[in-house]
Structures are given as structure tokens and as C-alpha cells.
Motif scaffolding. Sequence first.
Motif: not given
Length: 307
Positions: A7-35
Motif C-alpha cells: 500500500l502507498t500512503v496518500a494522506e497527511k501524516a498519521t499513526r501507522l495503526d490508524r492509517w492501516l485501520a482506515a485502509e483495511l476496514p475488514e481487519l480490526t485495529r487490534s489485529r493490525l496492531q498485533k501484526l
Amino acid sequence: MHDYLSLTVAEKATRLDRWLAAELPELTRSRLQKLIEGGQVQVNGQLCRKKQMVVQIGDQITLEIPPTESLALEPENLPLDILYEDESLIIINKAAGMVVHPAPGHSGGTLVNALLYHCQDLAGIGGVERPGIVHRLDKDTTGAIVVAKTDQAHQHLQKQIQTKTAQREYLGVVYGAPRASEGTIDAPIGRHPVDRKKQGIVPESQGGREAVTHWRVRERLGNFTLLEFKLETGRTHQIRVHSSSMGHPIVGDVVYGVGRSVGVNLTGQALHAYRLSLEHPVSGEMIEAIAPPPPEFLTLLEVLRKR
């Protein structure tokens, strides 16, 4: 087989886990944090284990997503203390020591296993891994928990929890004597920065989530107090963390407590979800379920009253 995403970040600066959660709504934030913590995320080709890392426009993010572990959900004929039941939902007075849903290390003996035996058509409601589960109680916390028996009820009840239409009230025995007769703890909760198995008071800027607990004194018992808690939010271990943070941990809580003997053998912490109020998802009528405290909770109160 593992999946790989680039994936490529196309937004302003933000936290990694929050950006991933917005990009991948099918994955929970807790799952992304564990990854992230498990070393399965790279930023610009470099391994990143910090969920709070700030990503910038143009950063290249690579994820390695292992397959989810499939849990065999087997019906088990386990005793259930049923407070209310109809074709839409069931409310259980959960016993201490019972895990709500199967997970690695607890594949059987859970509330879900018991419900699959009792409710033949529960499987798949609200998801295969946690069928019918609307909210949780910790393994050693007793009391009222509602489980949906239809998808419509599941969605309706989850919304009630989120909008606070459903009210959850707890009784807890704590160490010490609060000076005030009532109060509110408004402190965000997140994963403990050192002990990853615990929760703690964590600023929202560092990943903590809003957590609000109202409390009032029900009975003063010398160096102990019986408190009533009402939740506005439902964070993991919320009451236990908040009670400990104000200097009055729950009696019997080996994780957030002080470990002093009280003369009663407790299965877990002296915390009980005694009242659950909700709107019936079909009729719209209000249901109030009262869960009698377990014998050891009542014994603890009797012992403390005699001191």
C-alpha cells in the motif's frame, strides 16, 4: 497461506495503526496492531514494530497477513444460569472461571460452547468465531451477559451497547475507603506499555481509547468498600484498571490488585455484573435482568461485615 499487501500512503501524516485501520476496514485495529508488533509490517522496506510510528505521504507499506487460526466450535452440555430467554436473545448469569468465547488456549468449556448446545441455531450469528456475542465479561468476572440468537438482534444489541441505550451495572468490593460517596473516572485505557498482557491508563495520543466509569458507595466495610459501577464505555478490564488507578483495586484481582488475603477463597476478582438493562430488539420493550451474586461474593461481604 500468507497474504501480502503493498500500500502507498496518500494522506497527511498519521499513526501507522490508524492509517492501516482506515485502509483495511475488514481487519480490526487490534489485529493490525498485533501484526505490527509481530514484525509483519514494513515501512519503506524496513521492519516496523511501533504502532505509533507516524507515516507520511508517499511511504510504502507492506503487510504479511497470516491466515486466521480456525477454532473448532463444539457444542458442550454445560450448566447455564439463564435469567431471560426468547427467540431473539438469551441473558446468562455467567459463572466465575468461564471464558466467554473460544480462543487459543481455551478451545472448550466456554460460554459459546455451552450456548451452541443450548441454542441449536446459534452458529454463525454475528460471525463464526464468536457467534451471538454482543459484549464480554472477563473470565473471572461473574454476572449478566446478553447473547443474540438472530443477526437482526445481534446488530440491534451491538448498537445499544455503542449508543449506551443498554446499561450495565456492576458490584465490586474494593480495598480501602474512598473519601467521596460517588465519582466518575474519565481516563483512557490501552495496552500497557511494558506488560503487554495488561491494560493501563494510556493517553489517547499513544493509543489509549476513551473510558468512563461512574461509581458510588453502596456499603462501607471498614478497610473495604462495596461499590456500584456503571459503565459508559466497555474497554477491556475497564473497571479493574480504573479502580486500581484511584487507589482502590478490586479484591481478589491478582493482575491489578495488591494480593492481600481477605479470609475468603475467591475464584477471581470480587466483581459482579448484577444488572443489565436493554431494549428488546423486536418488541422495543425494556428488559431488566438482575443477576444474583455468586455465593462466594456474598460470603466475602458477610466476613467483612463481621470485622
